[in-house]
Write an enzyme that holds these catalytic residues in place. Structure first.
Site, short mmCIF file in Angstrom:
data_model
loop_
_atom_site.label_atom_id
_atom_site.label_comp_id
_atom_site.label_asym_id
_atom_site.label_seq_id
_atom_site.Cartn_x
_atom_site.Cartn_y
_atom_site.Cartn_z
N PHE A 125 0.69 -1.29 -0.03
CA PHE A 125 -0.14 0.00 0.03
C PHE A 125 0.94 1.22 0.00
CE2 PHE A 125 -3.68 2.37 1.84
CZ PHE A 125 -4.49 2.24 0.72
N LYS B 172 8.42 -4.69 -12.59
CA LYS B 172 9.11 -5.16 -13.94
C LYS B 172 9.83 -6.80 -13.59
CE LYS B 172 11.78 -1.39 -13.44
NZ LYS B 172 11.03 -0.43 -12.99
N GLY C 152 11.36 12.84 -7.98
CA GLY C 152 10.85 11.39 -7.91
C GLY C 152 10.96 10.68 -9.01
N ASP D 148 17.34 -0.45 -15.40
CA ASP D 148 15.68 -0.13 -15.64
C ASP D 148 15.39 -0.32 -17.03
OD1 ASP D 148 13.29 0.73 -14.23
OD2 ASP D 148 13.50 2.27 -15.89
N LYS E 298 12.87 -3.49 -18.95
CA LYS E 298 11.99 -3.13 -19.98
C LYS E 298 12.04 -3.79 -21.14
CE LYS E 298 10.85 0.91 -17.10
NZ LYS E 298 11.07 2.21 -16.85
N GLY F 239 5.01 7.46 -12.40
CA GLY F 239 3.77 8.64 -11.67
C GLY F 239 2.88 7.74 -10.92
#
Ligand code: HSE
Length: 346
Positions: free
Chosen positions: A10, A130, A211, A225, A229, A326
Site C-alpha cells: 500500500f 518489472k 521522484g 531499468d 523493460k 507517476g
C-alpha cells in the site's frame, strides 16, 4: 458485476490505484458494469486488513495519511487483521491480486512467489513490477494459462502508456522487426537538463528530487531499468525468450557536459536508446547511449517522458509517446488491466 481485489502493498502505486477506484466508481459502473471492491490490503510495514464484503477506501486512505499505516482502520464485525501476503492470497475472497510490493529486480522476489501462489489458488494478478515479467515471463504466463487466470502487467513498461497493449491489440497482424525506445525517464530527464547546462551530478539530484529515479538510481543511470523493460518487450511483444544477460548494456554515467555540448555542435543529441532488432533469425538487443540526429523519431523526446517506436511490416513505424512513471499514471495501468480482465479482453 462485482470484482473483488486484494492489494499486496500500500505504497504510492497502491494508494494511487485506490484513489482512482474511489473517484471513478460511478463511471466504471456505468461504462463497464464494473463494481471494483477492495476487500483486502496487506503491507509488510503498514499492516493488513481484510473484510469479505469490502473495505472503505476513504477510511484506508485516511488511516495511512494520518498515521502512516492502516492499523487505524475502524473496527467492524467480520474484519480480519494481520494476514500476511500469502494468507491474503489464500484466505481472502479476492478475484484479483494487485501486486504492488517493493520488488527486488535482481531476484524478482517476493513478487514472483506472489504470482505463483495466486495462480495456484485460481486468482488473477495485476502488477506494475518489472521483476517477475523480466525474469520469469515464460514460466509465470504458462502457469497462469494452465490455471485459466489472467496476468496483467501493462505498467511494467512505460506505466500507463500502452506500450504493451497497443502492439498486442492494435498492431496485431504486423510483423514487428525492430523496436526502439526511450524507456527510462530519469536518464532522459538528466540528458535534457545537461543539454540546458547542468552537470551530471546536478541533473541526477534534480531527477531524484522530482521522484523519477529508483530508490537506488544506479538502476536508472547504468541502464538496468531500461534493460529489464527491453527484456519484457522481447518476451511479450516479439515472443523471443530473451534473458537479461543477452542484452548489451551501457549507462550514461560516463557522459560529461562536454560530450553533450559536442553533440549539440554536431546538431545531434545523446539519448539512452533501448533497441531490439531481428537479424537473420536472431534478436540483437542493446541499451546504450547513442548520438542521434535531430530528425531521429526519438530526438525530441525531452524531460522524463518516454517514447517507443515499433517498426511494423504493414503499418510502418508507429511511435507512442507518454509518461513512464507517476502515481496516477501507474495507478491507471493497474486499472486498465482490471477493466480488461473484467470485460474479458486482452
Ligand atoms: N525510474 C524509472 C524511470 C521509473 O526513471 O523511468 C519507472 O520505471
Amino acid at each position: 458485476m462485482e470484482h473483488r481485489v486484494a492489494l499486496l502493498g500500500f505504497g504510492v502505486v497502491g494508494q494511487g490505484f485506490a484513489e482512482i477506484i474511489q473517484q471513478k466508481s460511478q463511471r466504471l459502473m456505468e461504462q463497464f458494469g464494473l463494481n471494483a471492491k477492495i476487500v483486502a490490503v496487506s503491507d509488510v510495514i503498514k499492516g493488513s486488513v481484510y473484510h469479505p464484503d469490502g473495505l472503505s477506501i476513504p477510511e484506508l486512505l485516511k488511516s495511512v495519511r494520518e498515521t502512516g499505516n492502516i492499523n487505524g482502520y475502524p473496527e467492524q464485525e467480520g474484519l480480519i487483521r494481520g494476514l500476511n501476503s500469502f494468507e491474503t492470497i489464500q484466505r481472502s475472497n479476492a478475484d484479483t491480486i494487485v501486486e504492488v510490493t517493493f520488488t527486488d529486480v535482481k531476484t524478482g522476489q517476493p513478487a514472483i512467489d506472489h504470482c505463483r501462489y495466486s495462480f495456484e489458488h485460481g486468482k488473477n494478478v495485476i502488477m506494475s513490477n518489472k521483476g517477475p515479467v523480466a525474469l520469469a515471463f515464460g514460466e509465470l504466463q504458462s502457469l497462469a494459462d494452465k490455471q485459466h487466470v489472467r496476468w496483467g502487467f501493462e505498467g511494467s513498461v512505460m506505466s500507463g502508456t500502452p506500450a504493451l497493449r497497443m502492439p498486442i491489440t492494435s498492431l496485431a497482424g504486423n510483423e514487428i522487426n525492430e523496436i526502439q525506445g526511450i524507456l527510462n525517464g530519469t536518464t532522459n530527464y538528466m540528458l535534457t537538463r545537461m543539454e540546458e547546462g547542468l552537470s551530471y551530478k546536478e541533473a541526477l539530484m534534480e531527477a531524484q528530487k522530482n521522484g523519477y529515479a529508483e530508490a537506488d538510481p544506479t538502476s536508472d543511470v547504468e541502464g538496468f531499468d531500461a534493460l529489464y523493460k527491453t527484456v519484457i518487450l522481447a518476451n511479450v511483444i516479439l515472443q523471443y525468450p530473451l534473458k537479461t544477460h543477452d542484452v548489451e548494456r551501457q549507462g550514461i554515467s560516463h557522459l560529461t557536459k562536454e560530450d553533450i555540448k559536442q553533440a549539440k555542435q554536431e546538431q545531434k543529441k545523446w539519448k539512452l536508446i533501448a533497441k531490439l532488432k531481428k537479424e537473420n533469425g536472431h534478436l540483437i538487443a542493446s541499451v546504450k547511449p547513442e548520438k542521434v540526429g535531430l530528425d531521429h523519431p526519438l530526438a525530441n523526446i525531452t524531460g522524463a517522458t518516454n517514447a517507443i517506436t515499433y517498426h511494423c511490416d504493414l503499418a510502418g513505424p508507429v511511435t507512442l509517446i507518454g509518461a513512464g512513471a507517476g502515481k496516477v499514471e501507474t495507478g491507471f495501468s493497474i486499472l486498465i488491466d482490471l477493466i480488461n480482465i473484467h470485460r474479458k479482453q486482452l
